[in-house]
Write a protein that holds these residues in place. Sequence first.
Motif, PDB file in Angstrom:
ATOM      1  N   PHE A  25       0.907  -1.130  -0.101  1.00  0.00           N
ATOM      2  CA  PHE A  25       0.032  -0.028   0.007  1.00  0.00           C
ATOM      3  C   PHE A  25       0.696   1.305   0.088  1.00  0.00           C
ATOM      4  O   PHE A  25       0.197   2.344   0.006  1.00  0.00           O
ATOM      5  N   GLY A  26       2.250   1.092   0.130  1.00  0.00           N
ATOM      6  CA  GLY A  26       2.921   2.306   0.098  1.00  0.00           C
ATOM      7  C   GLY A  26       3.038   3.007   1.366  1.00  0.00           C
ATOM      8  O   GLY A  26       3.425   4.309   1.284  1.00  0.00           O
ATOM      9  N   PHE A  27       2.701   2.283   2.526  1.00  0.00           N
ATOM     10  CA  PHE A  27       2.713   2.982   3.748  1.00  0.00           C
ATOM     11  C   PHE A  27       4.197   3.250   4.148  1.00  0.00           C
ATOM     12  O   PHE A  27       4.967   2.348   4.010  1.00  0.00           O
ATOM     13  N   LYS A  28       4.401   4.292   5.039  1.00  0.00           N
ATOM     14  CA  LYS A  28       5.985   4.835   5.403  1.00  0.00           C
ATOM     15  C   LYS A  28       6.111   4.028   6.698  1.00  0.00           C
ATOM     16  O   LYS A  28       5.024   4.505   7.547  1.00  0.00           O
ATOM     17  N   GLU A  29       7.405   3.649   7.061  1.00  0.00           N
ATOM     18  CA  GLU A  29       7.511   3.207   8.627  1.00  0.00           C
ATOM     19  C   GLU A  29       7.637   4.395   9.268  1.00  0.00           C
ATOM     20  O   GLU A  29       8.199   5.515   9.020  1.00  0.00           O
ATOM     21  N   ILE A  30       7.205   4.235  10.537  1.00  0.00           N
ATOM     22  CA  ILE A  30       7.348   5.688  11.541  1.00  0.00           C
ATOM     23  C   ILE A  30       8.544   5.056  12.454  1.00  0.00           C
ATOM     24  O   ILE A  30       8.535   4.255  13.302  1.00  0.00           O
ATOM     25  N   GLU A  31       9.729   5.426  11.965  1.00  0.00           N
ATOM     26  CA  GLU A  31      11.111   5.132  12.135  1.00  0.00           C
ATOM     27  C   GLU A  31      11.318   5.525  13.723  1.00  0.00           C
ATOM     28  O   GLU A  31      11.901   4.764  14.716  1.00  0.00           O
ATOM     29  N   ALA A  32      10.604   6.675  13.956  1.00  0.00           N
ATOM     30  CA  ALA A  32      10.855   7.134  15.449  1.00  0.00           C
ATOM     31  C   ALA A  32      10.397   6.027  16.556  1.00  0.00           C
ATOM     32  O   ALA A  32      10.736   6.244  17.668  1.00  0.00           O
ATOM     33  N   ILE A  33       9.399   5.218  16.272  1.00  0.00           N
ATOM     34  CA  ILE A  33       8.921   4.299  17.407  1.00  0.00           C
ATOM     35  C   ILE A  33       9.251   3.046  17.093  1.00  0.00           C
ATOM     36  O   ILE A  33       8.856   1.830  17.718  1.00  0.00           O
ATOM     37  N   ARG A  34      10.306   2.707  16.098  1.00  0.00           N
ATOM     38  CA  ARG A  34      10.562   1.140  15.942  1.00  0.00           C
ATOM     39  C   ARG A  34      11.380   0.827  17.263  1.00  0.00           C
ATOM     40  O   ARG A  34      12.138   1.503  17.903  1.00  0.00           O
ATOM     41  N   SER A  35      11.265  -0.354  17.387  1.00  0.00           N
ATOM     42  CA  SER A  35      11.826  -1.105  18.653  1.00  0.00           C
ATOM     43  C   SER A  35      12.307  -2.575  18.026  1.00  0.00           C
ATOM     44  O   SER A  35      11.723  -3.120  16.946  1.00  0.00           O
ATOM     45  N   PRO A  36      12.838  -3.354  18.765  1.00  0.00           N
ATOM     46  CA  PRO A  36      13.202  -4.654  18.357  1.00  0.00           C
ATOM     47  C   PRO A  36      11.766  -5.482  18.369  1.00  0.00           C
ATOM     48  O   PRO A  36      11.785  -6.722  17.893  1.00  0.00           O
ATOM     49  N   ILE A  37      10.873  -5.033  19.339  1.00  0.00           N
ATOM     50  CA  ILE A  37       9.521  -5.686  19.358  1.00  0.00           C
ATOM     51  C   ILE A  37       8.194  -5.075  18.664  1.00  0.00           C
ATOM     52  O   ILE A  37       7.306  -5.415  18.700  1.00  0.00           O
ATOM     53  N   PHE A  38       8.792  -3.824  17.933  1.00  0.00           N
ATOM     54  CA  PHE A  38       7.463  -3.140  17.354  1.00  0.00           C
ATOM     55  C   PHE A  38       7.961  -2.434  16.000  1.00  0.00           C
ATOM     56  O   PHE A  38       9.134  -1.989  15.859  1.00  0.00           O
ATOM     57  N   ARG A  39       6.888  -2.354  14.975  1.00  0.00           N
ATOM     58  CA  ARG A  39       7.119  -1.638  13.944  1.00  0.00           C
ATOM     59  C   ARG A  39       5.742  -0.853  13.731  1.00  0.00           C
ATOM     60  O   ARG A  39       4.786  -1.461  13.913  1.00  0.00           O
ATOM     61  N   GLY A  40       5.971   0.333  13.330  1.00  0.00           N
ATOM     62  CA  GLY A  40       4.666   0.976  13.105  1.00  0.00           C
ATOM     63  C   GLY A  40       4.522   1.579  11.609  1.00  0.00           C
ATOM     64  O   GLY A  40       5.766   2.212  11.165  1.00  0.00           O
ATOM     65  N   LEU A  41       3.248   1.793  10.936  1.00  0.00           N
ATOM     66  CA  LEU A  41       3.580   2.383   9.598  1.00  0.00           C
ATOM     67  C   LEU A  41       2.154   3.658   9.608  1.00  0.00           C
ATOM     68  O   LEU A  41       1.315   3.485  10.254  1.00  0.00           O
TER      69      LEU A  41
END
Length: 129
Positions: A25-41
């Motif tokens: 879908f072309g969603f961008k990752e929200i890198e500021a909230i990335r962690s070893p156990i989480f990814r946000g789009l």
Amino acid sequence: MPELSYVNVFARDIVALSGFYADLFGFKEIEAIRSPIFRGLDTGRSALGFNALDAYELLKLEAFSSPSGVKFLLNFDVASPGEVDGLTPVAVARGAQLVKAPYKTYYNWYQAVLLDPEQNVFRINHMLE
């Protein structure tokens, strides 16, 4: 009024599954909230829907209706029926399973029903006029 901020999906492989939706879908990752156990789009907007049990049959998901089966589905709205038709085979090529090919619903939407690579249900929708 409160706003829905996230719909979180538990995944065996957060990198692969978040990548599937980001690529499709072309969603961008929200890198500021990335962690070893989480990814946000960043999806742009969110909504939460509740379906009666009759929706299992409507969406041809009877095989997943056990107490441990399907409990939610993700809905992604696109701009045209052509986008539904175009994204459906792309999703399948990237590892999704087609449950119900694109069709016009009785409530005047055009949609496809799929399972993502971890067997979560999602639909690609366009509301017809």
